[in-house]
Design a protein around this motif. Structure first.
Motif, PDB file in Angstrom:
ATOM      1  N   TRP A 167      -1.642   6.691  18.138  1.00 28.86           N
ATOM      2  CA  TRP A 167      -1.484   8.052  18.656  1.00 28.86           C
ATOM      3  C   TRP A 167      -0.011   8.430  18.772  1.00 28.86           C
ATOM      4  N   LEU A 168       0.802   7.539  19.333  1.00 27.75           N
ATOM      5  CA  LEU A 168       2.227   7.820  19.495  1.00 27.75           C
ATOM      6  C   LEU A 168       2.935   7.913  18.144  1.00 27.75           C
ATOM      7  N   PHE A 169       2.601   7.007  17.232  1.00 27.73           N
ATOM      8  CA  PHE A 169       3.217   7.016  15.909  1.00 27.73           C
ATOM      9  C   PHE A 169       2.844   8.287  15.152  1.00 27.73           C
ATOM     10  N   GLY A 170       1.588   8.705  15.295  1.00 31.41           N
ATOM     11  CA  GLY A 170       1.154   9.929  14.628  1.00 31.41           C
ATOM     12  C   GLY A 170       1.913  11.147  15.113  1.00 31.41           C
ATOM     13  N   ARG A 171       2.196  11.196  16.397  1.00 29.97           N
ATOM     14  CA  ARG A 171       2.968  12.316  16.931  1.00 29.97           C
ATOM     15  C   ARG A 171       4.382  12.334  16.360  1.00 29.97           C
ATOM     16  N   LYS A 172       4.959  11.169  16.183  1.00 28.85           N
ATOM     17  CA  LYS A 172       6.325  11.087  15.670  1.00 28.85           C
ATOM     18  C   LYS A 172       6.404  11.486  14.202  1.00 28.85           C
ATOM     19  N   TYR A 173       5.423  11.055  13.402  1.00 30.09           N
ATOM     20  CA  TYR A 173       5.497  11.268  11.963  1.00 30.09           C
ATOM     21  C   TYR A 173       4.557  12.364  11.450  1.00 30.09           C
ATOM     22  N   GLY A 174       3.845  13.027  12.335  1.00 25.04           N
ATOM     23  CA  GLY A 174       2.973  14.109  11.921  1.00 25.04           C
ATOM     24  C   GLY A 174       1.757  13.654  11.138  1.00 25.04           C
ATOM     25  N   LYS A 175       1.226  12.509  11.490  1.00 22.81           N
ATOM     26  CA  LYS A 175       0.040  11.985  10.821  1.00 22.81           C
ATOM     27  C   LYS A 175      -1.135  11.981  11.790  1.00 22.81           C
ATOM     28  N   THR A 176      -2.340  12.145  11.276  1.00 26.38           N
ATOM     29  CA  THR A 176      -3.525  12.151  12.121  1.00 26.38           C
ATOM     30  C   THR A 176      -3.926  10.733  12.500  1.00 26.38           C
ATOM     31  N   PHE A 177      -4.686  10.633  13.562  1.00 28.73           N
ATOM     32  CA  PHE A 177      -5.186   9.335  14.021  1.00 28.73           C
ATOM     33  C   PHE A 177      -6.021   8.675  12.925  1.00 28.73           C
ATOM     34  N   PRO A 233       8.104   2.626   2.569  1.00 30.28           N
ATOM     35  CA  PRO A 233       8.329   1.292   3.138  1.00 30.28           C
ATOM     36  C   PRO A 233       9.011   1.345   4.498  1.00 30.28           C
ATOM     37  N   ALA A 234       9.937   2.287   4.696  1.00 25.57           N
ATOM     38  CA  ALA A 234      10.627   2.391   5.982  1.00 25.57           C
ATOM     39  C   ALA A 234       9.652   2.771   7.096  1.00 25.57           C
ATOM     40  N   MET A 235       8.684   3.636   6.790  1.00 27.90           N
ATOM     41  CA  MET A 235       7.674   3.998   7.784  1.00 27.90           C
ATOM     42  C   MET A 235       6.823   2.795   8.147  1.00 27.90           C
ATOM     43  N   VAL A 236       6.503   1.983   7.149  1.00 25.74           N
ATOM     44  CA  VAL A 236       5.709   0.776   7.413  1.00 25.74           C
ATOM     45  C   VAL A 236       6.488  -0.169   8.320  1.00 25.74           C
ATOM     46  N   ASP A 237       7.774  -0.337   8.039  1.00 24.75           N
ATOM     47  CA  ASP A 237       8.607  -1.205   8.879  1.00 24.75           C
ATOM     48  C   ASP A 237       8.565  -0.738  10.329  1.00 24.75           C
ATOM     49  N   ARG A 269       0.834  -1.209   0.000  1.00 25.36           N
ATOM     50  CA  ARG A 269       0.000   0.000   0.000  1.00 25.36           C
ATOM     51  C   ARG A 269       0.865   1.255   0.000  1.00 25.36           C
ATOM     52  N   ALA A 270       1.993   1.204   0.694  1.00 26.77           N
ATOM     53  CA  ALA A 270       2.878   2.370   0.742  1.00 26.77           C
ATOM     54  C   ALA A 270       3.458   2.690  -0.627  1.00 26.77           C
ATOM     55  N   ALA A 271       3.584   1.676  -1.483  1.00 25.02           N
ATOM     56  CA  ALA A 271       4.158   1.887  -2.813  1.00 25.02           C
ATOM     57  C   ALA A 271       3.181   2.547  -3.780  1.00 25.02           C
ATOM     58  N   ARG A 272       1.929   2.677  -3.390  1.00 20.45           N
ATOM     59  CA  ARG A 272       0.956   3.326  -4.269  1.00 20.45           C
ATOM     60  C   ARG A 272       1.261   4.806  -4.390  1.00 20.45           C
TER      61      ARG A 272
END
Length: 265
Positions: free
Chosen positions: A110-120, A50-54, A40-43
């Motif tokens: 929630w924690l991952f979103g804070r690290k990468y600036g993504k919404t819940f 891919p690194a974020m998915v890992d 999905r990340a490759a779309r």
């Protein structure tokens, strides 16, 4: 009637170490989620690498396992674990709660979103189609272990489980029913639904609503946990009580997403 093969719960013996089927199913589920996530990340325009998915899957492993175990302890058998706290860490004996795992994943999101600036909602929509293969693998693990069987039945595919607590009568293989609906059907619907851009939160909402509905319905032909039995009105189980809020929350996320889209158009 089908006689359960009475599998050895240990799949691989490595000297003093044992690799159990249930652990292998968890590994298979996480591996499938990781592979699908990288796909999905490759779309184009996915907003993921891919690194974020890992990184995300690693976080999910910790959140899911800890949440699922603590959820089972708190929701299903707290007095027993208070009497023997060491048994909380004996996960090879089983005892994992989907709803507890979901709470653990929410914390991770929630924690991952804070690290990468993504919404819940953004992370929830990305994650939801990756989860059903893991649910399927987990239910297969339940069947291999001969646990969480269904109610007595006279259907030709009723299974005679070896556990004496199954009372020597054919029972619905509810683990396989759940694997089919929560795993195969839910994955197919979510994968197709998420193949096009959808309002924020609607993919996650569809996952919550459908899983809750499937789980609520199948609990009618699944034996309740013996230490709890039926908790409300003589027929509602803990699984059903925990699934109802999922259905409501899922419907709300879907409504919210499409209402926001309508206002913006």
């Amino acid at each position: 009637m089908i006689i359960h093969p009475d599998f050895d719960p240990v799949a691989i013996y490595l000297g003093p170490f044992q690799v159990r089927w249930y652990g292998l199913m968890y590994l298979l589920g996480f591996t499938a989620g990781w592979a699908l996530g990288r796909h999905r990340a490759a779309r184009p325009g996915s907003g993921w690498t891919p690194a974020m998915v890992d990184d995300f899957i690693t976080w999910c492993v910790l959140g899911l396992v800890l949440g699922a175990r603590l959820g089972y302890v708190l929701f299903y058998d707290l007095p027993s674990y208070l009497h023997d706290p060491i048994s909380i860490f004996q996960v090879w004996h089983g005892g994992m709660s989907f709803h507890g795992g979901l709470i653990g994943l929410c914390v991770v999101v929630w924690l991952f979103g804070r690290k990468y600036g993504k919404t819940f909602l953004e992370i929830g929509d990305f994650l939801s189609p990756l989860a059903p293969p893991g649910l399927l693998a987990g239910r297969i693990g339940n069947f291999i272990n001969g646990e969480l069987w269904g109610a007595p039945t006279s259907v030709p595919w009723g299974v005679l489980f070896p556990d004496p607590r199954a009372e020597g009568v054919p029972r619905h293989p509810s683990q396989l029913y759940e694997g089919g609906l929560e795993g195969l059907v839910l994955f197919t619907v979510l994968w197709i639904f998420s193949s096009k851009k959808r309002p924020a939160g609607s993919v996650m909402g569809l996952f919550l609503a459908l899983y809750g509905l499937f789980r609520f319905g199948l609990e009618f032909i699944r034996e309740p946990d013996p230490q709890l039995g039926y908790l409300a009105f003589g027929w509602l189980t803990m699984g059903q009580l925990l699934s109802l809020p999922m259905v409501l929350a899922g419907a709300w996320f879907i409504w919210r997403g499409y209402a926001a889209k309508a206002r913006a158009s």
